[in-house]
Each structure stands twice: as C-alpha cells, then as structure tokens.
Design an enzyme around this catalytic site. Structure first.
Site, PDB file in Angstrom:
ATOM      1  N   ARG A 287     -49.209 101.229  65.102  1.00  0.00           N
ATOM      2  CA  ARG A 287     -49.619  99.822  65.213  1.00  0.00           C
ATOM      3  C   ARG A 287     -51.145  99.783  65.197  1.00  0.00           C
ATOM      4  O   ARG A 287     -51.791 100.824  65.412  1.00  0.00           O
ATOM      5  CB  ARG A 287     -49.087  99.201  66.495  1.00  0.00           C
ATOM      6  CG  ARG A 287     -49.563  99.938  67.725  1.00  0.00           C
ATOM      7  CD  ARG A 287     -48.889  99.452  68.995  1.00  0.00           C
ATOM      8  NE  ARG A 287     -49.136 100.420  70.049  1.00  0.00           N
ATOM      9  CZ  ARG A 287     -48.456 100.488  71.175  1.00  0.00           C
ATOM     10  NH1 ARG A 287     -47.446  99.661  71.387  1.00  0.00           N
ATOM     11  NH2 ARG A 287     -48.765 101.376  72.087  1.00  0.00           N
TER      12      ARG A 287
ATOM     13  N   SER B 147     -75.978  63.272  63.993  1.00  0.00           N
ATOM     14  CA  SER B 147     -75.640  64.490  64.712  1.00  0.00           C
ATOM     15  C   SER B 147     -74.626  64.084  65.770  1.00  0.00           C
ATOM     16  O   SER B 147     -74.915  63.252  66.628  1.00  0.00           O
ATOM     17  CB  SER B 147     -76.887  65.090  65.355  1.00  0.00           C
ATOM     18  OG  SER B 147     -76.531  66.243  66.071  1.00  0.00           O
TER      19      SER B 147
ATOM     20  N   CYS C 128     -74.001  68.713  67.656  1.00  0.00           N
ATOM     21  CA  CYS C 128     -74.891  69.393  68.597  1.00  0.00           C
ATOM     22  C   CYS C 128     -74.331  69.384  70.001  1.00  0.00           C
ATOM     23  O   CYS C 128     -75.053  69.561  70.959  1.00  0.00           O
ATOM     24  CB  CYS C 128     -76.289  68.788  68.547  1.00  0.00           C
ATOM     25  SG  CYS C 128     -76.324  67.083  69.092  1.00  0.00           S
TER      26      CYS C 128
ATOM     27  N   ARG D 126     -32.014 101.613  70.108  1.00  0.00           N
ATOM     28  CA  ARG D 126     -33.131 100.827  70.637  1.00  0.00           C
ATOM     29  C   ARG D 126     -33.037  99.380  70.183  1.00  0.00           C
ATOM     30  O   ARG D 126     -32.620  99.092  69.071  1.00  0.00           O
ATOM     31  CB  ARG D 126     -34.469 101.371  70.124  1.00  0.00           C
ATOM     32  CG  ARG D 126     -34.786 102.756  70.632  1.00  0.00           C
ATOM     33  CD  ARG D 126     -35.970 103.342  69.850  1.00  0.00           C
ATOM     34  NE  ARG D 126     -36.142 104.764  70.106  1.00  0.00           N
ATOM     35  CZ  ARG D 126     -37.001 105.241  71.018  1.00  0.00           C
ATOM     36  NH1 ARG D 126     -37.755 104.429  71.723  1.00  0.00           N
ATOM     37  NH2 ARG D 126     -37.091 106.546  71.194  1.00  0.00           N
TER      38      ARG D 126
ATOM     39  N   TYR E  20     -74.010  71.164  59.121  1.00  0.00           N
ATOM     40  CA  TYR E  20     -74.351  72.270  60.018  1.00  0.00           C
ATOM     41  C   TYR E  20     -73.746  72.052  61.395  1.00  0.00           C
ATOM     42  O   TYR E  20     -73.339  70.943  61.742  1.00  0.00           O
ATOM     43  CB  TYR E  20     -75.878  72.423  60.146  1.00  0.00           C
ATOM     44  CG  TYR E  20     -76.539  71.275  60.866  1.00  0.00           C
ATOM     45  CD1 TYR E  20     -76.664  71.286  62.264  1.00  0.00           C
ATOM     46  CD2 TYR E  20     -77.032  70.174  60.179  1.00  0.00           C
ATOM     47  CE1 TYR E  20     -77.248  70.224  62.924  1.00  0.00           C
ATOM     48  CE2 TYR E  20     -77.618  69.113  60.837  1.00  0.00           C
ATOM     49  CZ  TYR E  20     -77.720  69.145  62.220  1.00  0.00           C
ATOM     50  OH  TYR E  20     -78.281  68.091  62.885  1.00  0.00           O
TER      51      TYR E  20
ATOM     52  N   GLY F 120     -40.755  95.691  77.496  1.00  0.00           N
ATOM     53  CA  GLY F 120     -40.094  95.900  78.784  1.00  0.00           C
ATOM     54  C   GLY F 120     -38.915  94.992  79.026  1.00  0.00           C
ATOM     55  O   GLY F 120     -38.262  95.050  80.072  1.00  0.00           O
TER      56      GLY F 120
ATOM     57  N   HIS G 267     -73.105  70.729  85.293  1.00  0.00           N
ATOM     58  CA  HIS G 267     -74.512  70.860  84.927  1.00  0.00           C
ATOM     59  C   HIS G 267     -74.936  72.320  84.905  1.00  0.00           C
ATOM     60  O   HIS G 267     -75.542  72.809  83.945  1.00  0.00           O
ATOM     61  CB  HIS G 267     -75.375  70.053  85.905  1.00  0.00           C
ATOM     62  CG  HIS G 267     -76.848  70.202  85.659  1.00  0.00           C
ATOM     63  ND1 HIS G 267     -77.630  71.082  86.355  1.00  0.00           N
ATOM     64  CD2 HIS G 267     -77.659  69.586  84.759  1.00  0.00           C
ATOM     65  CE1 HIS G 267     -78.875  70.997  85.902  1.00  0.00           C
ATOM     66  NE2 HIS G 267     -78.920  70.085  84.946  1.00  0.00           N
TER      67      HIS G 267
ATOM     68  N   LYS H 298     -39.466  96.994  65.316  1.00  0.00           N
ATOM     69  CA  LYS H 298     -39.275  98.435  65.294  1.00  0.00           C
ATOM     70  C   LYS H 298     -38.543  98.873  64.029  1.00  0.00           C
ATOM     71  O   LYS H 298     -38.990  99.774  63.317  1.00  0.00           O
ATOM     72  CB  LYS H 298     -38.502  98.867  66.544  1.00  0.00           C
ATOM     73  CG  LYS H 298     -38.228 100.362  66.617  1.00  0.00           C
ATOM     74  CD  LYS H 298     -37.623 100.777  67.939  1.00  0.00           C
ATOM     75  CE  LYS H 298     -38.551 100.578  69.098  1.00  0.00           C
ATOM     76  NZ  LYS H 298     -39.697 101.524  69.089  1.00  0.00           N
TER      77      LYS H 298
ATOM     78  N   MET I  39     -36.167  94.574  77.009  1.00  0.00           N
ATOM     79  CA  MET I  39     -34.838  94.910  76.498  1.00  0.00           C
ATOM     80  C   MET I  39     -34.519  96.395  76.609  1.00  0.00           C
ATOM     81  O   MET I  39     -35.268  97.147  77.193  1.00  0.00           O
ATOM     82  CB  MET I  39     -34.680  94.332  75.105  1.00  0.00           C
ATOM     83  CG  MET I  39     -34.586  92.819  75.230  1.00  0.00           C
ATOM     84  SD  MET I  39     -34.943  92.007  73.713  1.00  0.00           S
ATOM     85  CE  MET I  39     -33.746  92.818  72.707  1.00  0.00           C
TER      86      MET I  39
END
Lengths: 906, 906
Positions: free
Chosen positions: B339, B776, B846, B95, B866, B104, B460, B25, B106
């Site tokens: 923000r 692969s 793969c 604050r 790849y 929530g 599966h 803050k 503090m």
C-alpha cells in the site's frame, strides 16, 4: 411660434393640459374660463417665451410683440375698456406662474395701466378719487420695485412723511390730497433713481412688467428655491396679464375665500368668508370681521347664487373639494383662483366617500385619494388644540424623536417594576428610562406612554410601543435620568417619581404637568372607505400581536389573522394576570441557568401551563383566523437580570449562589448579540425549549377545538439559515404536535414554516422551501444583515445617509421603509426560488415594514400573500394594499395606451 | 453468476479495478499476481456472494459450492499440495476484505486445513513438530472463536494450565508435548460447547470459515463502524482464501516490513526490517531485534535481490512509494500486502519530485500528490520529538484549541504592556490573556506565542496570530487568569509573571517550563515542487500583510503582491520603532475624542507622517508588485482605552478631563459593533480620516517613485453597501490622490476599488462595479452577514452545527472553509454582475478563506483573479490553486471521455 394664449368671455385658447406652457396660474385661468366660470379676461405669455428670453441675451422673441399687441386688443374688446382711457381705463395685473408653484418666489405687478390721465378716469368711474389715487401710488410703488428694482425704503419714507403731515393714524386715514402728494413725490424718487420719468405709456408699462417677470425666474432667491426643492426641467415662468377687478369698488363689491365643503368635517356645505368693499389683502390682514357665507346668502342672494353655481361647476369639473378665491365687483362675481382644499383627516374620508356616492368620482378613486398619513392622524390622541399656547410653551421640558404618535399623561416612574406597582394601584404612569430592554416590557405595557433618553425610531422602546400604538418619545437627549434618586433632570428642571408629565408623541415634545388631551372619533366614512379598500386589495393583512388584548384590538382594526405572535414577551409578562408575571420570569431564568437538560426540562415544565394559557387566549381572540406563532427568538441573555440586586433575588428564588447567577449572566454576554446564539439556534442547542413551546401551542389548540373554537396554528421557526437545520426543527415540531394531537385524539390542520431573515436563507430559498410550508420575511433582521446595519447603533451615522443635505445616499431610513433595491432584490429572488420547489408557497412579511405604505406596495408587486403589521397600522396596510392594486392597474392601462399609440410599422 | 476469482502462478482473474467485487485485499492480491509479483496463490469469493447470503436467510448461492471446489482444486495444483495431506498439507488463511478498509472490524482464520492427520504432515514437512502442533492449536483456537463464537477465556485457561505444568515462562518455551496436550484439551472444550467434534474435514473447516467471514459483515461492531465512518453502499465483504506461507519455517525463512523509499526523508533507498525465522506478529511484538535491510543484503543477497526486484516493480506499477509486507519461506519471497506508505512532509516533497524526475509520474501528478497539510506541517516548529514523553506528560498544564500551529517557549506575561517591556529587555515572552483586543496587538507582536482562556479559531487572538504565523492557543478554558496578581492558575498549579511556559500549537497543549523545540528545514524538493505549482496555477496569490516585515516574509513565501494591507494596526504599533508606538496611539485617540473637524484634522496631521513612513516601508518591501491598502475599518471604540487608568493617562496627555474621556468611550459603545459605525461609514461621517490616509499613501508612493522604487497602489474602501456611498468616497480618494501627484509632478498608476463584504454590495454588484475598479471579497464579514453569524459568539453553538454527531448541519466551520453553497452563491452572482458592467473587473478574496485549500478551489472555479492570505499560507494557496487547475482538467477530461462513451443515437 405661438407665444400668447388668450382667455375671456367664456373662451380660452389654453387649458389645464397646457400647464407646462402656461404655468399653473395661466392654465388654471384658461381652464376656468373654458368651463364657463366667470373669470377676468386676459392672456398668458408662454414659458417658452421666457426660455427664449434667457437663451437670447434677454431679448424677447420677435413674434411676441405683435402677439401681445393683438391680445391686448382682444382684451380691450372683451372688457369694453381701453388702456389709458380717461373715463374707465382698462387696468391689468401682470403675474408670474411656473408649472410648479413657487410661492412668494416671483413677481406680480397690479393696477398696471394707470397714468396721470387714467387715474382721473378711474376716479370718475368709481366716483372715488381717493381709491383711484391710492391705486395709482400702489402701482408706482410696485412697478418701481419689481421693474426698476428700487429700494422700498425710499417710498415708504414718503408715505410716512405724508401721513404725518395729514395727521393720519394709518394709510386708510390718508385723504385723496395726501395720495396725490405721494404720487407726485414717488414720481420724483423714480426720476432721481432711474434718470427718466415714470412711464405714462401703458404699453411701455406692460413691457416693463413682462420683462421683469421673466427676469424674476433667474433671481437668486428663485434659483435657490428650485435647487433646494429639487425642481428641475422647467422651461421658465409664464406671464399672465389679467384684467384688474376690484372688491373695494364700493358697497356692492367685495372679496372672499371659500371651501366647497367643510374642510374640518367634510360636510357638504359651503364654508368661507366674505368681506364687503374690500380687497384680498384686507381679508388676509384680518382687520375687519368678514361675513360667513350664510350671511352673504341673506344679504346678497344674487351674489350667493352666482357663487353657489360656480361651486357646483368647480366640484363637477375638478372632482375634488376646492379652495376658491373670488372677488365681486359691482355685483359681478369673478373667480380668481381655485385649487384642491386642504382638509382634516376626518374630512378627507367624508369628502372622498361623499364624492364617490355622488358619482363625482369612482370608488377606486376615492380610495386612492386617502393617504396613509390620513389614517394615522385619525387614530392618535392629540394635545387639546384649544389649550393655551402660552401655557403649553411654559410647560415644555424637552424634545425628542416622535417614535409613536399620540399623547399621554401620567406620573413619571423610572423602572418597569415601579411602573407596574403604581399601575396596580390604579395610577397612570409614564415610564421614563435611559433605554428599555425586554425585561421592561411589563412596565411598558402598563404605562400610558414611554420616554427614553437614547435610541432612535427603531430602538427597542419604539418598536415595542409602536406594536401597541402606545405614545412613545425616544432619543430625548437632554434628559438625564438618575435611577439612584428616581428622578430626571432636564435643562435645569427636575421631575421626581410621581410627578405628572405629558408626552406629545406627534411632535416629540415632553411637558411638565397634566396637559389636556383630546381623543379622536372615527368618522363613519372611515369604515365605508376601508371597506372599499378591502374589496380592491389582493394582499391579505394580518397583525403582529403577542397578547389576546392586542389580537382583539387588531381584529377590530380589520386584521385577517396573526402574522407574527412573538412568544418571548409572554416569558416576562402575564398579560391576563399581571401579578403572576414574576412566576414566569423566574421559570424562564431558572431554565436559562440550568446546567443539565433535566434541570432545563423541569423549569420548562413550570412555563408550559403559562404559555398554554396565553395561546388559548390568543386562539380565542382570533377564532376562525390563522395564527402564526414564532418560537422563541432573542438571545437568552435578554431574559436574565443584569443588576446585582435582581441577580441576588433570582439566586435566592432558585436556590443557587449569587456568584453563580452573575457568572452565568456574564457567560451569556455576546459581542454581537444580533448575530449570536438566538432564533432557531437556541432550539438546536436546547431542543427542550422548542418541545415545550410546541406542546403548549397544540395543547392550547386542542383545548380550543374541543370547545368549538376554530384554530389554524402556523408554527414559525425563526432565523433559519439552512435546509438541514430547518428540517431538524420542523421534524421535531411535527413530532411533538402529532403526539399531542394523537393523545387528545384531535385533528387540527397546522403548518410549519420559517422566517426568512438571513441572506443565506433567502439565497437558498429553493431548498428551504422543500421543508418550509410558508415563508415570512423578517425584514427587520434581513435589513440588518443585508446592509450590515445594526438598528441599535445606526443612529450614529444613518441620519447622514438619509439626509439629502449630508451624504443623501438613501431616500428613506431602511428600517422604516424597505430598501427595495437591495433587500428587495433578495426578497424577489427568495420568493421566486421558493415557489420553484413549492408551488404556491404562502409568503408574507412580518417586519416593521408590513405597515409602511411604500413597503406594502412592494410586497404586492413581488406577489406576497399577506403583510403583517402592528394592530394600529392594520388600516394603513389595508389602504396601501388597495393603492398598490390601483396603481398597478393605472400602470397597465398606461402601458396599453402606450402600446396603442405606437406607430404601426409599414 | 461468477462468485469466485482465482489467482496464482502469475495469473489472476481479478485485478485492482474489481475492488468493489473482490474487496481491497482480494483486488490487491489479484493485481500483484498479475504484475508478476510473488504472491501466495488463492482465490477470492465476491462481495456479491456475501450480499446474496444476507438476502437469502444466510444461504450461500447454489453456484458457490462448485466454484469454491474448483478453485480449491486449482489452488492445490498451483501449490503442489493437497488439503489434509499427511505429508505436506495445503494450509490456507481465510480473510475478510471489503472495498473500503475497516481495520480490526472483521475476521480472519489462519492455518486452516490442519487436522489430526495434516498436523503430522506438517511436522514432517517442517521437521519441526513443535511448530506444527503450535500451528494446530492456534487454528483450533481461532476457528472456535471466529466460527463458533466460543469465549477466548476457556482456551487461554488451558494454555496457562499447560504452561504451568511444563514450567514454561512463556508460550515460546512450551514443548511439543505441551501443545499436543493443549490441542487435546481444546478439542474437548470445543466439543463441550458446540456438542460436536472439532471438524476434521478441511472442506467443512473451509465452509465454516467462509460463512463466519460473511457473518462478521453484520456483526454489531462492524455495523456501528460503518455508521460512524459513514461507509455506505457496499455490497458486503469478500472472502479471500490464500495459501499459508510461514516465515517461521526455519532459518532460511523470515518476515519483514519495508518502505520502498525512506519515509522520513524521501531518499530513494530501501528502508525496513527483516526478522529471521519469524512470523508477522513477532515483528509487531518487538521482542526480537530485526535486521535492517542493508544487513539482509549482506547475509542473504538472494533474498534481497528478490525483494529489490519486487520493489522496482511495485513503484513502477503503483507510481508511489510503497509500504510492503513480505514473508520468506525457505528462501522464497512472498509479497503479502502493499500500500502507499505513510511519510513525513519532507519525504512527501522529495518523493513526489523524485518520482516526476524519474518519469514515474507527471509533474502535475507530483503537484497533485502534495496535500496542503504537508506544507503546513513543513513550516511550523514542533516540540522536540526526542524529548522524554514522561517528562512532557508531567509538564502538561492544560489543553486548548490549536489556533495556530508551531511551538513557542517564553516567560508568561499577562498584559500587552508587560510583553513589550520584557521583550524590550530581550526576554522571550508568551502573552497570556483572557482574550485579546486590538489594543494588545503590540504586545502580541513581540511575544513568542499567545495563549488565551477564551475564544475560538477565529477569535481576535487567533486571526491576528495566524496572520503572523505565530503559535497561538485559544479557548484554554481551564485557565484562570488573574490580572490583579499577574498570574494564572490551572488545575491547582500556578504560573506567575516571568515563569517559563511552552506552547505546542500543533496539539493545543500548554506546558510548564522550557520544553525543547525543533525547527524545521525546508527541503529542496519543496522549492522545486512549488515552482511547478506556479507554472500550473491560474489564480494569482497575494498576501495579507500590514508591516514591511510581513511583506518581506510573504514575498519569500512567493506572494505576488499584497491583497490586503490593514491600516489600523499601524495606529497602534510602530513596527519599525516600537518605542514610538505611544505617540501614534495618542494621536489616533485624540482624533477620536475630537469634537470638531478642525481638532480632528489637527490630530490626524500628527498621524500622517507615521502612516506615510509605514507605507514607504511596505512599498519598498513589495517593490514592483501591487499593494492593496484598505482604509481604516474597525469601529472607533476599538482604539480607545477602556480601563480607567489608561483613560486617565490619555486625558492628561491630550489635556481633557478623565470624565470626558470616560464619557466619550461610553458613547462609542455599540450593541452590535460588527454592524455598527465602521468601515467606510467612518469616512462618510469623518471625511478627514480618509483624506489623511489617502494623502499618506500617495506621499509615500511619490517618495518611493522618486527613488526608483516601482509602486502600484490600489486603494480599497471597506464595507461598502451602496454605489452612491462608494462614489462619494472614490471621488474623495481620487481628489486627494491627484492633488498629491499633481503637486509632486509625479505620475503613478493607481486604482480605487472596494471590499465586497456585505450582502447588499454583492447583490448590487453591477452598480458598485460602475465606480469600483476592483472587488476584493472580504469573506470573513460576508460570512458573518450572509449567515447572521458573529465570529466572536458562534463558539457557543457553531460546534454543534459542524459536529456530525450533533446536528451536523455544515461540513466545515464556515469561517475556516468558505460556505460555497450560500456565501458562494452570492459571490458567483456578484462576480457575474460586476463584470456585466465592468468588463474584466479584477476580483480577489482577502478573507481568512484565501489560505484555505477548498476555498481556493472555489475561487478558481468562479473565475477570481487572485486570492490573498496570511504570509504563512501563501505556499498553501499556491499549491491549492495548482490543484484547482489539475482537478478541473481531470473533470473536463472525464466529461470528454463520458461524452465519447455515450452511445450514438441511430
């Protein structure tokens, strides 16, 4: 180019070192000549000549002819006889011989040099015309077949006809006239088939035979033999031409075979037979009864003296017990062949130890000579070798895989429960199952032997039985086991519960009835030799043992500690009080079925005293030695009953519904139990189990310690895959252990380590070693995961992988002999990485491989501290570990020698 | 030591960079001040002061008092007001704010500075005594609770009593006299509980509040929150003291929340609400209807202009769409907080692309901003968000594991066969099973969605459904599936065959009936952004596809080839002519049951045309792109029926006895099928299967080629463990392929490679690469074997391993996100070793991991060529591959920067 090497008269151009060039036979004859043994004179044509022959369209090298001629002259001079002589002709044998023996594959021609003139000379010299003409007809017959490739049939017909004409019952009854007639007919047959006369010139005969021997190298059967036996890289065959000597020259001649020591017991005395006035083939034929050598000594002390001198020389030169072939011609001894003699395992030990004691060989050499297999065969009972073979054949029921050797006789039973009941009545039983599971372990333990219809050498039955050295046959597929009717049927025969059967685990054969079994006795030399092995080896040898009985057994076998004590078998079987086994079973089952940690803890509290007592027994048995205890490992479903009736029993006992038990058992089912909820994963889910086991271990240790029994507990966490996972469990272990020790105010040194049985643990061994105080490679599971091979299922395809005539991908079954390439690579990595974060990390192996000699060598090479194997394999591991050292030293010596030989750069 | 940083009047000592010191803050307020936004003035006490406070027995540092006093002076000057002023007093909020937001957790105190004098000043300044006294009572209430920890209850009682006395329905109806009375009571309560009067000195109030904020850092709830959220290493909380501004000052005041672009569509217009004469809490309470900002523009153009200017400045500064809280007091705008705004996936794409086009960010930054999850959510249908929540709640049947997102509506069926029958009649079905097996794949394919009672995210059902992007819920344990009666029951409700159900795969919820489903549309920005990703990434992205339909789908998704075409699904299902599926099934089953190679070949001959046609379809769909075809992989028992009735059917069809079928099926059973007779082991045992498949591939390739369709077949051998094994099979493959090509007189470039899915293959990758033309990585099985984890069984314990509140051993499920530590180490090794013997070896992945962003990053890092994943994950992989490049560049840039910053050695 020198193609011919002569020998005779105490001198030889060749030697044993020229085996490649002269073949086994030629090199042997040269060597024996060199060391002063009476060997017939002769010469050897090199394998290079044979190679030349095939490279040059079957032409012999030009230099060969004069060299052979010179050698023949030399031979005539050495023997004082001449080729084709009309009074006392020189006769020779022409023999093949490659560097590697190929028995029966190649050709020989005997009595070469006989012709129409020489046969009379031989008649005169021997004063035995019948002998001479018989020799001549044999020569023609052999020459025709070997050199001219004529069919044997035609010649045999002639002999039969002549025999008939002379009314002779067999060849020995044929008179000289008969053989003369046969010779005449043979020459005719020869002419008809070859178109020319049988050669009368001995030199022509000799060249014919030499070429024929060369040709035999490429004969189809020889080529096939080399392919099958994987014999590669040889140049060809050598050809040895040797003076003929005749044991059947007369009453002062004879022939024999002897061993320089007793091949059955190893005792240092001559052992063999002698047949007077006879040739080698008569000994083999066994028609006449030979004299034992002791008798020879009495009757012909002079001959015996020559033989005894040769024996001493042979052993001194060859440094081993020899199997010798010899002939005596007219009181003169000729040694024809010598080689290392085959022997029984007991003799192998005795001979090796005696040779070392006699300073003929070094102790290391004695140790190196004993093969692991020798030890194995020393221990297992066998079917009485004197029992009638005929009866044995009749009793045979089926054959299976010889999983654990030995022999066992007992009454057939078909459930573990029956096995225990019958055994408790003092009956000997053989447990017959389709397959076994951990539930059966109690029944397996009391059985004399185990027989299963399915599974391979690494099935549950085989692994458990091997641990106990208990005779076991698996994969006996012809067997149909009918649990309902409590019987088995096989090939139309039925064996009911209580019927006697006999197992021959050496051969994998099952017999009906009680076949007598012989028990082996350990020779004194065994203990001496293994003592020497222990001095040599660097690897420790421990055992895998789960009971006090096994632990004691293993100690007797020389184990230096327990490398793997599996705690789960204890859940099933009270090995000290078998009648109380059910209590444990119910407790563990109750634990598994518990639905809350509290209920689980209550059930575990019942198990605690059982486990504590088991550990006390084991600690006492291994007093003073380390004991590695593995926490529970198998998936829980292995502990619960899968049969409805036993589920009902359990339900009643622990007060739940049978449906509940069935449902829980079903829930525990796994698709791939090998990769499932087992090992330390159980302890992550149910920390209470670990806590109970650790408590039992340390309460037992404290109890022992207070009674003066030294204990060295090593707690081993199975199936680790991660440092954090292991850290949680080692912390928990130490917490409980330290708590027990503190409460008892006792101090006990202990360590906490892990099994490395998953690739991930091996890969991340550096991190694992940050929390593990020792590693023990569980190579069974590591092999399964690295290769993706289920031991239980591999039987369907792995044989093709190992069989050289199929795919032949692996040299050996990786579950029997460690896959040093793949699994081994990971083991090397893990040891190196583990020791990078924990210096001097203690590393061992506790898979089935710990007792396999090749695997033990590997363990030595990669720097493990110890191997652990089943009690009966402990001596094998001790020996193999010594072998590994010896081989390493040899390699190093060779390396040094090699380095020395390297030329120095200028 | 500087403990206080002031801001206000366009200047700030702090900035966003000092977040650690000033908290989120404090840093935010300083930053906004710096960039010229209208922010209330104030100052921030650093987190170091808080740390000091706790290190020194709750004493504030000595320097703090004068620094705060100076900052207050500065604040009074900046605002032109004074603390406790009787006309226009300065009020502040106090604050908390740590470097990481702890919502929530503090404390905050508002309206500080009010006292009996200042309240009159505020009355006067606002001309609204009611407002002033209400503010005063709020302050006392908050201060009492936060600073003195008094129970809220006592205060609320007072308000209730006063409200009753004045007959006020709610707080807004309480008149000024009421609040005055309340203030008086509050002060009394305060005195009673604390033993002293409510502080009238604003400075005393301020210090009370500062200390209270410090203390709140160590309040139990805050400590717990940090532990649970694993927030470590923070110094403490900062304390921001900020001038109060009031949106409820009057009609020319107000408050609002706005997004700088539409968070739902991403369109570049202002989006938000304004509430006149109100405070933030009134907006949240939703009692009054706010004005849309377009209305604000009309009514208060001046205010709107200020806001619009702030909006532009914010986006330019923060380079992202902002969510802004603001207050207007007497026509003056104050920005209280900003923000990055939350947004829908569609908006995320639009905003990222627009920002890049507007040159606010670079293209790479736009790509980096899109999260893989954004893409996922873009594609899956959802339960219509407009559907009544109440009705939805009523329809809810059960919840399971959200295996594949999306939503599906259909009639419940309980067998694959029924699914196909109903579907062939044009019905939409949901296939409900206890679990699925490969036999069910046909039924799964035609279903809208799949629901199973058992299994996890990698069962599966989940794996197959994910491949198709088909909505799937698994592990819905409350479900009781009654196959006999064709119905399911769950929590007392029953669904019969044919009843409608709806699956919400996003949430894993099952509903009764037909719930309306909304389908997503792809925004244009999606295509733009993925095009940019493609330009950035270096990894290729292929797809796992087994059918022409999937192949086409994947191509649409941007796949550059097929990385894994599993041929076994084709054995079960004719995807083009579903009604002919049975023919294939019988042929494959006949092949499996065959007892001779000839019978096997006959059955395979029947399969050949089916496979050929399938391959033609796939080659056509992937025209011009490479297609990697994996030869048959699963164990044969997955292909045979296990139910008696289907076994009878099969027996009849192929002309054998049902007993025979049952026996063979039983024989095929495996203890650990994952490690059993599967993959290329099948081809070692039955070379005919490989031959048929390779023939089908190349006959299909030839057919395509002749019709001008470019084909690049890559044959992939699964489950290799040894070079020799692979060599046998690559040789066989080439033999058949070359034979087909020769006969057709065609030339087609093809490669033969292997999957690396066993540790042994990875370990020995250098040798394997001598025969394999590509690798692969099958990371599903590699994970199973490296970790010794069965995907199917891990559900019982793996959650404990991943759950941070249990053992928390792994960060993620290793079947979802690659275990880069363990499995990854082996992959790195294998790539390095493989390329050591085959330069430039092509390497891909793969497994399921190919579509997981973290795993894709790893694949990029280790230099793969790849990744291959299911069609619906292709866009995710494209994005993740681009992210990997961007992150790598950032790391390198950082490395370079780091190198530059390093001091030069003298």
């Amino acid at each position: 180019m020198k193609y011919v090497y002569v020998f005779g008269g105490g001198k030889a151009e060749g030697s044993a070192a020229l085996r490649e060039l002269l073949g086994g036979k030629g090199a042997g004859l040269a060597e024996m000549t060199r060391i002063g043994l009476p060997v017939p004179a002769g010469f050897t044509i090199t394998t290079e000549a044979c190679a030349y022959y095939f490279k040059h369209k079957q032409q012999v090298p030009r230099e060969l002819t004069p060299q052979v001629r010179a050698a023949m002259k030399h031979l005539e001079k050495a023997t004082g006889k001449r080729f084709g002589d009309r009074r006392d002709p020189l006769l020779v044998s022409v023999r093949s011989g490659a560097a590697i023996s190929m028995p029966g594959m190649m050709e020989t021609v005997l009595n070469l040099g006989l012709n129409d003139t020489a046969v009379s000379g031989l008649s005169e010299a021997t004063a035995n015309p019948r002998f001479a003409w018989d020799a001549y007809r044999r020569f023609i017959q052999m020459y025709s077949s070997v050199v001219e490739n004529l069919a044997k049939h035609d010649f045999e017909e002639q002999i039969t006809a002549t025999r008939k004409r002379f009314g002779a019952a067999d060849d020995t009854k044929v008179p000289v006239e008969g053989w003369q007639e046969v010779v005449s007919h043979f020459k005719q047959v020869y002419r008809e088939h070859t178109g020319h006369d049988f050669p009368q010139d001995p030199e022509e005969q000799l060249w014919g035979a030499i070429r024929a021997v060369f040709r035999s190298w490429m004969a189809e059967k020889a080529v096939t033999y080399r392919r099958v036996e994987k014999i590669n890289g040889l140049l060809g065959t050598a050809v040895s031409v040797v003076q003929m000597v005749f044991g059947n020259w007369g009453e002062d001649s004879g022939t024999g075979v002897c061993f320089t020591r007793d091949p059955s017991t190893g005792e240092p005395h001559f052992y063999g037979d002698f047949l007077q006035n006879a040739q080698g083939e008569d000994v083999v034929a066994g028609i006449r009864t030979p004299l034992p050598l002791s008798e020879l000594k009495k009757r012909f002390p002079e001959m015996y003296a020559q033989l005894d001198q040769a024996r001493k020389r042979l052993e001194k030169h060859y440094h081993d017990m020899q199997d010798v072939e010899f002939t005596v011609q007219q009181r003169k001894l000729y040694i024809l062949q010598t080689r290392s003699g085959k022997r029984t395992p007991a003799a192998a030990f005795r001979i090796a130890v005696d040779f070392a004691k006699e300073k003929l060989i070094a102790r290391k050499e004695a140790v190196a000579r004993i093969k692991p297999h020798d030890i194995e065969r020393l221990f297992y009972p066998v079917i009485d070798p004197d029992f009638s073979q005929e009866k044995l054949e009749k009793a045979k029921l089926a054959s299976g895989i010889n999983a654990v050797p030995g022999a066992a006789v007992g009454r057939a039973v078909f459930t573990a429960q029956e096995a225990e009941e019958w055994a408790s009545r003092g009956e000997k039983v053989i447990l017959v199952r389709r397959e076994t599971s951990p539930e059966d372990v109690g029944g397996m333990y009391v059985a004399q032997g185990i027989l299963t219809a399915t599974g391979g050498k690494t099935s549950h039955a085989a692994v458990v039985a091997r641990g106990w050295g208990k005779c076991c046959i698996v994969g006996c597929e012809a067997l149909q086991v009918d649990y309902g009717n409590q019987r088995l049927s096989v090939n139309g025969r039925t064996v009911a519960q209580g019927d006697w059967i006999t197992l021959d685990g050496n051969e994998g054969l099952v017999y009906e009835g009680q076949i007598p079994v012989a028990m082996p006795r350990l020779p004194g030399a065994y203990f001496t030799l293994l003592g020497w092995a222990d001095e040599i080896r660097k690897l420790g040898v421990r055992t895998n043992a789960d009971t006090p009985h096994d632990a004691r057994k293993a100690r007797e076998m020389g184990a230096e500690g327990i490398g793997l004590c599996r705690t789960e078998h204890m859940f099933f079987k009270d090995f000290e009080q078998p009648e109380r086994s059910a209590d444990r079973q119910f407790a563990i089952q109750e634990m598994i079925l518990a639905e809350t940690p509290e209920a689980r803890r209550r059930a575990l509290d019942k198990l605690l005293p059982f486990q504590r007592r088991d550990f006390i027994g084991i600690f006492e048995a291994m007093k003073g030695l380390p004991v590695t205890i593995r926490l529970v490992d198998p998936p829980l479903h292995e502990f619960v009953p899968h049969e409805a009736e036993r589920q009902r029993e359990l339900a009643e006992k622990i007060g739940v519904s049978a449906e509940f038990v069935a449902k829980r058992v079903e829930q525990l089912h796994e698709a791939n139990p090998m990769l499932g909820h087992r090992g330390c994963r159980l302890a992550i889910t149910y920390p209470e189990i670990l806590e109970m086991q650790v408590r039992a271990i340390f309460e037992a240790a404290v109890d022992c310690k207070k009674r003066g029994v030294q204990v060295f507990p090593e707690v081993m966490i199975p199936l680790t895959m991660d440092k954090k996972e292991l850290g949680i469990l080692t912390d928990a272990t130490r917490r409980v252990a330290d708590d027990v020790l503190k409460q008892a105010n006792a101090k006990i040194n202990y360590t906490v380590g892990t099994m490395i049985e998953l690739p991930r643990a091996a890969l991340l061994a550096d991190r694992i070693a940050e929390v593990a105080e020792f590693f023990s490679f569980g190579t069974n599971d590591l092999t399964q995961t690295v290769m993706g091979l289920s031991r239980d299922d591999a039987g369907r395809f792995l044989p093709d992988y190992v069989n050289e005539n199929k795919a032949g991908i692996f040299k050996a079954d990786p579950f029997q002999s460690l896959d040093t390439e793949g699994v081994g690579l990971l083991i090397r990595w893990a040891i190196e990485r583990g020791r990078s974060t924990r210096r001097g990390l203690k590393v061992g192996i506790c898979g089935e491989h710990g007792g396999d000699p090749d695997s033990v060598r590997f363990c030595h090479e990669v720097g493990m501290n110890y191997v652990s194997c089943s009690p009966f394999r402990v001596p094998i591991a001790r020996l193999a570990a010594a072998h590994a050292v010896i081989e390493e030293e040899k390699r190093k010596a060779k390396g040094r020698a090699g380095a020395k030989e390297r030329p120095v750069a200028q």
